[in-house]
Design a protein around this motif. Sequence first.
Motif, PDB file in Angstrom:
ATOM      1  N   ALA A   1       0.215 -20.602  -6.883  1.00 21.30           N
ATOM      2  CA  ALA A   1      -0.189 -19.400  -5.503  1.00 21.30           C
ATOM      3  C   ALA A   1       0.748 -19.876  -4.305  1.00 21.30           C
ATOM      4  O   ALA A   1       0.691 -20.304  -4.241  1.00 21.30           O
ATOM      5  N   ALA A   2       1.212 -18.645  -3.705  1.00 24.03           N
ATOM      6  CA  ALA A   2       1.731 -18.988  -2.417  1.00 24.03           C
ATOM      7  C   ALA A   2       0.594 -19.329  -1.353  1.00 24.03           C
ATOM      8  O   ALA A   2       0.007 -19.143  -1.610  1.00 24.03           O
ATOM      9  N   PRO A   3       1.292 -20.309  -0.464  1.00 21.87           N
ATOM     10  CA  PRO A   3       0.432 -21.027   0.819  1.00 21.87           C
ATOM     11  C   PRO A   3      -0.216 -19.876   1.876  1.00 21.87           C
ATOM     12  O   PRO A   3       1.377 -18.560   1.961  1.00 21.87           O
ATOM     13  N   ALA A   4      -1.023 -19.869   1.509  1.00 20.60           N
ATOM     14  CA  ALA A   4      -1.627 -19.138   3.057  1.00 20.60           C
ATOM     15  C   ALA A   4      -1.976 -18.963   4.219  1.00 20.60           C
ATOM     16  O   ALA A   4      -2.573 -20.253   4.225  1.00 20.60           O
ATOM     17  N   GLY A   5      -2.298 -17.926   4.690  1.00 22.43           N
ATOM     18  CA  GLY A   5      -1.913 -18.832   6.214  1.00 22.43           C
ATOM     19  C   GLY A   5      -3.504 -18.168   6.480  1.00 22.43           C
ATOM     20  O   GLY A   5      -4.498 -18.160   5.283  1.00 22.43           O
ATOM     21  N   PRO A   6      -4.166 -19.053   7.844  1.00 26.61           N
ATOM     22  CA  PRO A   6      -5.564 -18.607   7.954  1.00 26.61           C
ATOM     23  C   PRO A   6      -5.713 -16.988   7.782  1.00 26.61           C
ATOM     24  O   PRO A   6      -5.484 -16.209   7.982  1.00 26.61           O
ATOM     25  N   SER A   7      -7.480 -17.489   7.144  1.00 27.68           N
ATOM     26  CA  SER A   7      -7.986 -16.290   7.587  1.00 27.68           C
ATOM     27  C   SER A   7      -8.594 -14.891   8.594  1.00 27.68           C
ATOM     28  O   SER A   7      -8.397 -15.552   9.600  1.00 27.68           O
ATOM     29  N   ALA A   8      -9.062 -14.148   8.465  1.00 27.36           N
ATOM     30  CA  ALA A   8      -8.877 -13.368   9.067  1.00 27.36           C
ATOM     31  C   ALA A   8     -10.154 -13.747  10.194  1.00 27.36           C
ATOM     32  O   ALA A   8     -10.262 -13.356  11.688  1.00 27.36           O
ATOM     33  N   ASP A   9     -11.188 -14.475   9.334  1.00 27.25           N
ATOM     34  CA  ASP A   9     -12.657 -14.109  10.076  1.00 27.25           C
ATOM     35  C   ASP A   9     -11.991 -16.104  10.490  1.00 27.25           C
ATOM     36  O   ASP A   9     -12.180 -16.182  11.888  1.00 27.25           O
ATOM     37  N   MET A  10     -11.515 -16.636  10.402  1.00 26.56           N
ATOM     38  CA  MET A  10     -10.682 -18.006  10.865  1.00 26.56           C
ATOM     39  C   MET A  10      -9.987 -17.048  12.595  1.00 26.56           C
ATOM     40  O   MET A  10     -10.582 -18.243  13.203  1.00 26.56           O
ATOM     41  N   VAL A  11      -9.146 -16.738  12.378  1.00 19.96           N
ATOM     42  CA  VAL A  11      -8.404 -16.416  13.387  1.00 19.96           C
ATOM     43  C   VAL A  11      -9.408 -15.925  14.941  1.00 19.96           C
ATOM     44  O   VAL A  11      -9.879 -16.282  15.760  1.00 19.96           O
ATOM     45  N   ALA A  12     -10.251 -14.872  14.255  1.00 19.53           N
ATOM     46  CA  ALA A  12     -11.254 -14.474  14.985  1.00 19.53           C
ATOM     47  C   ALA A  12     -12.460 -15.128  15.214  1.00 19.53           C
ATOM     48  O   ALA A  12     -12.928 -15.200  16.867  1.00 19.53           O
ATOM     49  N   LYS A  13     -12.608 -16.434  15.346  1.00 18.59           N
ATOM     50  CA  LYS A  13     -13.091 -17.481  15.810  1.00 18.59           C
ATOM     51  C   LYS A  13     -13.084 -18.584  16.411  1.00 18.59           C
ATOM     52  O   LYS A  13     -13.419 -19.294  17.189  1.00 18.59           O
ATOM     53  N   MET A  14     -11.423 -18.156  17.086  1.00 20.75           N
ATOM     54  CA  MET A  14     -10.618 -19.347  17.354  1.00 20.75           C
ATOM     55  C   MET A  14     -10.877 -18.543  18.868  1.00 20.75           C
ATOM     56  O   MET A  14     -10.210 -19.299  19.458  1.00 20.75           O
ATOM     57  N   TYR A  15     -10.961 -16.785  18.499  1.00 24.76           N
ATOM     58  CA  TYR A  15     -10.760 -16.429  19.977  1.00 24.76           C
ATOM     59  C   TYR A  15     -12.635 -16.005  20.510  1.00 24.76           C
ATOM     60  O   TYR A  15     -11.797 -14.866  20.977  1.00 24.76           O
ATOM     61  N   GLU A  16     -13.311 -16.708  19.932  1.00 20.25           N
ATOM     62  CA  GLU A  16     -14.392 -15.462  19.465  1.00 20.25           C
ATOM     63  C   GLU A  16     -14.463 -15.479  21.587  1.00 20.25           C
ATOM     64  O   GLU A  16     -15.676 -14.973  21.330  1.00 20.25           O
ATOM     65  N   THR A  17     -14.253 -17.197  22.091  1.00 24.70           N
ATOM     66  CA  THR A  17     -14.809 -16.911  23.317  1.00 24.70           C
ATOM     67  C   THR A  17     -13.804 -15.721  24.513  1.00 24.70           C
ATOM     68  O   THR A  17     -14.252 -15.805  25.304  1.00 24.70           O
ATOM     69  N   ARG A  18     -12.697 -15.282  23.736  1.00 22.80           N
ATOM     70  CA  ARG A  18     -11.840 -14.640  24.173  1.00 22.80           C
ATOM     71  C   ARG A  18     -12.102 -12.903  24.294  1.00 22.80           C
ATOM     72  O   ARG A  18     -12.663 -12.612  23.202  1.00 22.80           O
ATOM     73  N   SER A  19     -11.591 -12.143  25.317  1.00 24.07           N
ATOM     74  CA  SER A  19     -11.789 -10.742  25.331  1.00 24.07           C
ATOM     75  C   SER A  19     -10.418 -10.074  24.589  1.00 24.07           C
ATOM     76  O   SER A  19      -9.631 -10.625  24.811  1.00 24.07           O
ATOM     77  N   PHE A  20     -11.152  -9.435  23.068  1.00 20.73           N
ATOM     78  CA  PHE A  20      -9.644  -8.854  22.885  1.00 20.73           C
ATOM     79  C   PHE A  20      -9.874  -7.322  21.788  1.00 20.73           C
ATOM     80  O   PHE A  20     -10.741  -7.302  22.047  1.00 20.73           O
ATOM     81  N   GLU A  21      -8.527  -6.586  21.487  1.00 19.09           N
ATOM     82  CA  GLU A  21      -9.195  -5.387  20.664  1.00 19.09           C
ATOM     83  C   GLU A  21      -8.369  -5.562  19.520  1.00 19.09           C
ATOM     84  O   GLU A  21      -7.603  -6.438  19.416  1.00 19.09           O
ATOM     85  N   GLU A  22      -9.663  -5.529  18.540  1.00 18.01           N
ATOM     86  CA  GLU A  22      -9.234  -5.449  17.102  1.00 18.01           C
ATOM     87  C   GLU A  22      -8.304  -4.364  16.816  1.00 18.01           C
ATOM     88  O   GLU A  22      -8.703  -2.850  17.076  1.00 18.01           O
TER      89      GLU A  22
END
Length: 437
Positions: free
Chosen positions: A191-212
Motif C-alpha cells: 500500500a502507498a504511504p498515506a498521510g494523517p487521517s482526517a480525525d488526526m488532523v482535526a485533533k491537531m487543531y481542536e483548540t483553534r477556530s476553523f471552517e470545515e
Amino acid sequence: MPTEILMPALSPTMEEGTLAKWLVKEGDTVQSGDLIAEIETDKATMEFEAVDEGTVGKILIAEGSEGVKVNTPIAVLLEEGESAGDIATSAATPEAAPAADAGTEAASSGGSDTPAAAATPAPAAPTAADGARIFASPLARRIAADKGLDLSSLSGSGPRGRIVKADVENASAAPKAEAKPAAPASAPAAAAPAGPSADMVAKMYETRSFEEVKLDGMRKTIAARLTEAKQTVPHFYLRRDIQLDALLKFRAQLNKQLEGRGVKLSVNDFIIKAVALALQAVPDANAVWAGDRVLKMKASDVAVAVAIEGGLFTPVLQDSELKSLSALSAEMKDLAARARDRKLAPHEYQGGSFAISNLGMFGIDNFDAIVNPPHAGILAVGAGSKKPVVGADGELKVATVMSVTMSVDHRVIDGALGAQLLQAIVENLENPMVMLA
C-alpha cells in the motif's frame, strides 16, 4: 421480471457521482432513449437516458444523493404486466445488493436488463476460451444458463457490445466452450504511504477556530489524480527563458489587421500554436504513456489548463497544428467559457499528449506543473517582464522575457529529446512568422 437501473459511468474515470435530479417519477412509463435523470460527475452535469422500456416501479436513490458509486442500483423498471409487488425487498435497499461487475461493464453503464430480484443468483461473469472476460448482464447470464447457451458464441447488442436479455432470448442452445482456468492471483502490492487521517488532523487543531469545507467530486478527483501523478510519474524539469519582443510586435500587427473580424489574439494562442508545431517537428515527443507501451500520436492534440471555481479543466484542442491562430483563439475562448460553466462533454477534456498551464496573467514568474497522465509533458508558462539581456552583438539591452518550465514524464521522453522539444517551442515563439509558413 423487474430490472434494475444502475448508476452509469458517464466518463472513463468516473467512479461515483451525484444523482442531481430525477426527470421521472414512480409510475411513469419510459421508452429506450428517454431522459430519466441528471447525473453530476466530477466535471459536469449530464443527462442519463433509459436503455430499455417499462414503468418506473421504484426509485431507490433520492435526487440530491452524493457519492453514489457506479453500478449502484438507483431505480427499478417494471416490464408489461408486472407491478410494484414483484419487486423483492432486497431490491429496495441498494446497500444489500451485491457489488456489480466493474471495468468495462461499469463504463457501459445503464445495464437496465439487470434483474432487481430473482430466485437464484446470476452465474459468475463468464470467460472465453482464451481467458478473456465476456461482458453480459446478470439477467442475460441467468437466461443463458437456463437455456444451455454458450455466451462466447453470441454478439452483444447492448452498450459497448454487452450481451443483454434480447440477445440470449433469440439465440439457440449450443455446446459450451471449455473456459480457461484463471491464473493464480498475484500477491497484493504494498500500500502507498498515506498521510494523517482526517480525525488526526482535526485533533491537531481542536483548540483553534476553523471552517470545515466539504470536498465536491471535482476536488476529490483532482486530489486523487495529482497524488497518483506525483507518486507514479518520474518527473524531470527543463527551464528556458524566451524573448517575446518579436512576438508582441507581430501580435500587435495581426490584431490590428483582424480588428474588423472581431478577432483578438492572445499570447497564449501563440503558445498553443508553438507547442503544436514543435510536437510535429519532434514527433518522438508527441506520445503518451500506456502502461506497457508508448503510443506515438500523429496529430498535435494540445490540452490547456483552465481555472474554474473550485478546480480546473484541461480542454483539448485537437489537430492544433492544422488550425490558424484565429481558429485556435476562437476555439479556446469557446472551450474556456463552457469549462467555467461546466458544460464540456467528456471528449472535450480527455485525451491529448501535451498540456499547457499559463499563470503569467497572475504575475507568476515561473513554476513547476505536474504532468497529467497519460500526457508526456506539460509546459508551465510564467509572466513576460522587462529584463536586461545581453544581445548577440554583446551589447546589454532590455527585452521582454518569459520564463517557462517543461515538466516531462521520463518514461516517455528522455532528457535530450525533451531539450529538442523545448528548443523547438522557443524557436517558434522567438520567430513567430515561421509559424505561419
